[in-house]
Design an enzyme around this catalytic site. Structure first.
Site, PDB file in Angstrom:
ATOM      1  N   LEU A 550       0.825  -1.213   0.000  1.00  0.00           N
ATOM      2  CA  LEU A 550       0.000   0.000   0.000  1.00  0.00           C
ATOM      3  C   LEU A 550       0.853   1.254   0.000  1.00  0.00           C
ATOM      4  O   LEU A 550       0.444   2.297  -0.479  1.00  0.00           O
ATOM      5  CB  LEU A 550      -0.897   0.023   1.241  1.00  0.00           C
ATOM      6  CG  LEU A 550      -1.981  -1.040   1.333  1.00  0.00           C
ATOM      7  CD1 LEU A 550      -2.643  -1.001   2.690  1.00  0.00           C
ATOM      8  CD2 LEU A 550      -3.017  -0.827   0.234  1.00  0.00           C
ATOM      9  N   GLY A 551       2.037   1.161   0.560  1.00  0.00           N
ATOM     10  CA  GLY A 551       2.855   2.365   0.612  1.00  0.00           C
ATOM     11  C   GLY A 551       4.129   2.127   1.370  1.00  0.00           C
ATOM     12  O   GLY A 551       4.409   1.027   1.846  1.00  0.00           O
ATOM     13  N   GLY A 554       8.904   6.233   6.319  1.00  0.00           N
ATOM     14  CA  GLY A 554      10.169   6.207   7.025  1.00  0.00           C
ATOM     15  C   GLY A 554      10.248   5.067   8.025  1.00  0.00           C
ATOM     16  O   GLY A 554      11.323   4.618   8.399  1.00  0.00           O
ATOM     17  N   PHE A 555       9.096   4.606   8.495  1.00  0.00           N
ATOM     18  CA  PHE A 555       9.102   3.568   9.508  1.00  0.00           C
ATOM     19  C   PHE A 555       9.064   2.170   8.898  1.00  0.00           C
ATOM     20  O   PHE A 555       9.141   1.192   9.601  1.00  0.00           O
ATOM     21  CB  PHE A 555       7.890   3.729  10.434  1.00  0.00           C
ATOM     22  CG  PHE A 555       7.888   5.012  11.196  1.00  0.00           C
ATOM     23  CD1 PHE A 555       8.846   5.245  12.160  1.00  0.00           C
ATOM     24  CD2 PHE A 555       6.927   5.986  10.948  1.00  0.00           C
ATOM     25  CE1 PHE A 555       8.840   6.430  12.874  1.00  0.00           C
ATOM     26  CE2 PHE A 555       6.928   7.162  11.666  1.00  0.00           C
ATOM     27  CZ  PHE A 555       7.883   7.397  12.624  1.00  0.00           C
ATOM     28  N   GLY A 556       8.848   2.096   7.600  1.00  0.00           N
ATOM     29  CA  GLY A 556       8.768   0.786   6.963  1.00  0.00           C
ATOM     30  C   GLY A 556       7.690   0.783   5.891  1.00  0.00           C
ATOM     31  O   GLY A 556       7.159   1.831   5.526  1.00  0.00           O
ATOM     32  N   LYS A 572       1.919  -3.035   8.909  1.00  0.00           N
ATOM     33  CA  LYS A 572       3.086  -2.154   8.796  1.00  0.00           C
ATOM     34  C   LYS A 572       4.299  -2.970   9.182  1.00  0.00           C
ATOM     35  O   LYS A 572       4.420  -3.421  10.315  1.00  0.00           O
ATOM     36  CB  LYS A 572       2.893  -0.948   9.716  1.00  0.00           C
ATOM     37  CG  LYS A 572       4.059  -0.017   9.690  1.00  0.00           C
ATOM     38  CD  LYS A 572       3.630   1.394   9.987  1.00  0.00           C
ATOM     39  CE  LYS A 572       3.916   2.268   8.801  1.00  0.00           C
ATOM     40  NZ  LYS A 572       3.332   3.555   8.824  1.00  0.00           N
ATOM     41  N   ASP A 669       4.564  13.052  13.224  1.00  0.00           N
ATOM     42  CA  ASP A 669       4.570  12.915  11.768  1.00  0.00           C
ATOM     43  C   ASP A 669       3.158  13.055  11.200  1.00  0.00           C
ATOM     44  O   ASP A 669       2.713  12.245  10.399  1.00  0.00           O
ATOM     45  CB  ASP A 669       5.190  11.577  11.360  1.00  0.00           C
ATOM     46  CG  ASP A 669       5.597  11.561   9.888  1.00  0.00           C
ATOM     47  OD1 ASP A 669       5.654  12.649   9.281  1.00  0.00           O
ATOM     48  OD2 ASP A 669       5.842  10.472   9.345  1.00  0.00           O
TER      49      ASP A 669
END
Ligand SMILES: *[C@@H]1O[C@H](CO)[C@@H](O)[C@H](O)[C@H]1NC(C)=O
Ligand SMILES: *[C@@H]1O[C@H](CO)[C@@H](O)[C@H](O)[C@H]1NC(C)=O
Length: 872
Positions: A550-551, A554-556, A572, A669
């Site tokens: 899906l996208g 910065g966190f993964g 995630k 964020d």
């Protein structure tokens, strides 16, 4: 001769003149006639001494509704009724003479001497319909009938039209219009009942009825003849317990009234140009339809009953219906119960339901406990007792004391902990599972069953149940005994204390209660959190396939997944850099999972295995807000009302994170792509626990890593790594301006302004702030409200953190509870400096808002979260 000619000429001229006058005269007359005709046709009232014939029309003020004679569908019969005046496809919303049609055009409507409005067939000299009000009416000439703006035909008995003797809204046919009420009038005993038509061509009274019943706690039932088809459940402060998708959001406002005069439900629509109706159709479905002018048709918005679990008592007594249990039998016995007739049950025939496993214990056994079922529709409350003044704990005590009490729950869940008490004595009927929504119900089980359930719970899967242990001495002793037994079987390093803590709110599967074996071990549940197995995640995401991605942030990366039971999830997969140990991570996630708010994405669980750390969220089909506001076409779907609701929703979510949640989280964020939209376009903030998970040392003032996104970072954070709730306020301000303008802050260039904030600020100073408003809203918005929002946005992005309001202040300014500060706005951050940064990065934009002393690493594209290491 000459004279004569001259005379003739003038005469001729006079005649021409005369003709012209005639012509004007004619024009004038026809004009008057047409206007007169219009006045006649667009009247909305019938007064005494007037009659109304086939072909005449009443049109409501605003032209929304019309009343007159019509023929339904392909029938030639004539009926009188009300329809939408502005919808080209004739859509009848109310019929007077449903079962007594007129054959031909000889119908006539008038006010009788008694004051009643009647319909007669003149040719047959027959009374076909009457408002039938008796007693209180006195025959006067002050009566009148008016078709109101809302589509209500009202009979007034006084000159100034203040006393309603009768109204069509009290006698619905198959349609519930906005502002119309269904319920019970406690004063008059009147119960408006919705009834279906016989067929598209016959508005006669059909088989299906929808009405409220007051027994126990008021609920609505849908009947076919005398059989119950569907039950809405009682109102729980937010919605009807069995209709979780009916809440006040989007364009609808649902209102429920329960006082000495009435119990009723009604809805209204914030935008009157939207036509929406709730219809009980001929096949017994309650449908909400909205008119889509562009497509020229009515489009289904919602319908019930939806699935087999909606059908009344589908699984029989003491059972729960779970439609998400794909591939398996949807019916399950409640904890402590087993199928009454096992042979039928295993053939998937639930007709006889379930019964208690062991004989009921002697009355008053204080070792009994409760098992909590979550996300369920409460059992039929017809025989339940309601006490609005008790809290949940007192409710539990009350239920425990009465050995006939089988279950309890909160009557009102609109406030956090819930209030009020519903208790059931005897059968628990018509429960079902929802994937979201519904509420908690506590089912009574005996101590022995409780022990059994605890023992079986290890390694079981699926739905969430929480055991509540009754705090009596005997109960605690028993529990300790049981937990010791279970502890023996536990491998691994979990400490004893920790385990007992877990035991107090253990999640177990109800499967064990009817012995159905589950084949796949999908998840292990701990506290309120589901621990997913890596294999489950791998198969749900098809080996983290690209198609399911899906996208990336910065966190993964984020993947979409589908569990065996059909439920969709978002996963995630965290990048490896969080630097947290496994236990630390798990604790953190457990805390975050407890943050629950309608404007936060729901964290379902996590997966920790090998090198992998993953968070599992509910899946939201409409994805990020950025997909809408920055998209050429989709942005037009968000009008100002919706945008304003989104703005408010985000603010509520942040206030919860900053102030109301136990953890006081700073998001760090916030940005358009981190605000997801659910099916009803309600905003849900995502990634809200990230700052904590990645936080620890990074959260102090001497932070050495900055996490955030270009365009949304406050100056103190971007430059010095300082952050506080005010840095979230800054990001919110940017987001607010982006939602209003439909443009990204970071990619906005215009005149001399380097970004959107700068541009808005320039326009604001010139008093032209409204120019930034997204053109695709088509200019229809409340200017004051938008102006106010822009000002709030600018307040949030002021350079100095101390000048910015906090989020609670923002929320109360938005909702107009406090007025805006009279102090003049200070210049926002980042608008003057067109920084020429000499950093060796691949970003050519000149709008990088950092002083050149900061050295920036690990940069990526604009709206992706970046992680920077500052060398100081
Ligand atoms: C009027 O009410 C009476 C009794 O209340 C009923 O029998 C009659 O059918 C009603 N008439 C109409 C036209 O509704
Ligand atoms: C009634 O509504 C359901 C659900 O929207 C629909 O499937 C069905 O076709 C409708 N029936 C009629 C007769 O319109």
């Amino acid at each position: 001769m000459h004279r004569e000619k001259a005379f003739l000429r003038t005469n001729h001229a006079n005649m021409l003149q005369q003709n012209r006058y005639d012509y004007y005269y004619y024009l004038l007359i026809s004009f008057l006639f047409i206007t007169l005709l219009q006045i006649c046709t667009s009247k909305d009232t019938i007064t005494a001494n007037e009659s109304f014939k086939d072909g005449d029309l009443l049109v409501s003020n605003g032209n929304y509704f019309a009343f007159g004679f019509f023929s339904p569908g392909s029938s030639v019969n004539r009926h009188i009724g009300i329809w939408y005046n502005k919808v080209p496809e004739q859509t009848v919303v109310w019929v007077a003479n449903r079962d007594n049609p007129i054959n031909g055009t000889s119908g006539i409507v008038f006010l009788e001497k008694s004051g009643n409005l009647v319909l007669r067939d003149e040719s047959r000299n027959l009374l076909l319909w009457s408002t039938n009000v008796s007693g209180t009416l006195s025959a006067t000439s002050s009566f009148s009938v008016q078709l109101t703006e809302t589509g209500n035909l009202a009979l007034f008995q006084d000159q100034i039209r203040s006393i309603v003797a009768w109204q069509s809204f009290d006698y619905p046919t198959n349609t519930l219009l906005p502002h119309m009420k269904v319920g019970v009038n406690r004063k008059t005993g009147l119960i408006p009942v919705m009834t279906s038509w016989k067929s598209q061509d016959d508005p006669g009274t059909g088989d299906f009825r929808f009405k409220m019943e007051l027994n126990g706690s008021p609920q609505f039932f849908l009947y076919k003849g005398s059989d119950r088809q569907w039950r809405t459940g009682p109102w729980n402060g937010i919605q009807l317990s069995g209709v979780p998708d009916m809440t006040s959001k989007f364009i609808f406002t649902v209102s429920y009234v329960d006082n000495d005069d009435e119990v009723s439900l009604s809805y209204s629509i914030r935008d009157p140009s939207i036509f929406s109706r709730l219809v009980l159709n001929e096949s017994g479905t309650l449908e909400r339809l909205t008119w889509q002018g562009g497509e020229g048709k009515w489009v289904k918005f919602w319908a019930a009953p939806k699935d087999q679990c909606d059908f009344y008592s589908h699984c029989g007594g003491f059972s729960d219906c779970d439609p998400y249990n794909l591939g398996e039998f949807e019916c399950q016995c409640l904890p402590g119960f087993e199928p009454k007739v096992k042979s039928e049950w295993y053939l998937r025939d639930p007709i006889n339901g379930c019964s208690k496993k062991q004989e009921q214990q002697t009355c008053g056994n204080s070792t009994d406990g409760f098992v909590k079922l979550t996300f369920v529709k409460v059992p039929d409350t017809s025989n339940a007792r309601v006490n609005k003044s008790l809290g949940l704990k007192e409710c539990e005590d009350m239920c425990l004391k009465n050995c006939l009490c089988t279950a309890y729950t909160s009557a009102n869940i609109s406030s956090g902990g819930g209030s009020g008490c519903i208790t059931w004595y005897g059968d628990l009927i018509d429960m079902r599972q929802f994937s979201n929504g519904g509420q908690d119900v506590y089912i009574r089980v005996t101590a022995a069953e409780l022990a059994q359930i605890l023992k079986n719970s290890k390694g079981s899967n699926s739905r969430k149940l929480v055991i509540i242990v009754v705090p009596s001495v005997a109960g605690v002793l028993l529990l300790l005994f049981v937990s010791c037994l279970v502890l023996k079987n536990i491998k691994g390093h979990e400490g004893k204390r920790q385990y007992i803590k877990r035991l107090l709110s253990l999640n177990i599967s109800p499967k064990s209660s009817y012995g159905g074996s589950s084949t796949t071990k999908e998840m292990d549940e701990s506290a309120d959190l589901i621990i997913f197995d890596l294999k489950t995640i791998i198969s749900a995401t098809d080996h983290f396939s690209f198609a399911n991605k899906l996208g990336e942030g910065g966190f993964g990366s984020v993947y979409k997944g589908r569990l065996h039971n059909g439920r969709e999830i978002a996963i995630k997969r965290l990048s490896k850099s969080s630097g947290q140990g496994i236990e630390e991570f798990k604790n953190e996630v457990t805390l975050i999972a407890r943050l629950q708010h309608r404007n936060l994405v729901k964290l379902l669980g996590c997966c920790i295995q090998q090198e992998e750390k993953m968070l599992v969220y509910e899946y939201l089909p409409n994805k990020g807000l950025d997909n809408f506001i920055f998209d050429k076409e989709k942005r037009a779907l968000l009008n100002w009302r919706k945008r304003f609701e989104i703005i408010l929703g985000i603010a509520r979510g942040i206030v919860y994170l900053h102030r109301d949640s136990r953890l006081r989280i700073i998001h760090r964020d916030l940005k358009a792509s981190n605000v997801l939209l659910d099916a009803a376009m309600e905003p849900k903030i995502s990634d809200f626990g990230m700052a904590r998970i990645f936080g620890a040392g990074q959260m102090e003032a001497n932070t050495n890593r900055v996490v955030g996104t270009y365009g949304y970072m406050s100056p103190e954070y971007a430059m010095q790594g300082l952050f506080s709730d005010k840095s979230d306020v800054f990001s919110y301000g940017v987001l607010l301006l982006e939602i209003i303008s439909g443009r990204k802050n970071s990619s906005y260039f215009h005149d001399n302004a380097i970004n959107l904030i700068g541009y808005v600020w320039d326009l604001w100073k010139e008093g032209k702030a409204l120019e930034i408003v997204d053109q695709s809203m088509g200019g229809s918005f409340n200017q004051d409200e938008v102006q106010r929002c822009i000002q709030i946005g600018l307040l949030c992005v002021q350079e100095h953190a101390t000048d910015r309001p906090n989020m609670s202040q923002v929320l109360s300014m938005l909702s107009n509870e406090t007025s805006l500060p009279s102090v003049s706005l200070k210049q926002p951050a980042f608008i003057l400096k067109k920084v020429n940064n000499n950093n060796n990065n691949n970003n050519n934009n000149s709008n990088v808002p950092y002083s050149s002393s900061a050295s920036i690493g690990a940069l990526s594209v604009d709206d992706v979260t970046i992680t920077m290491v500052q060398v100081r």
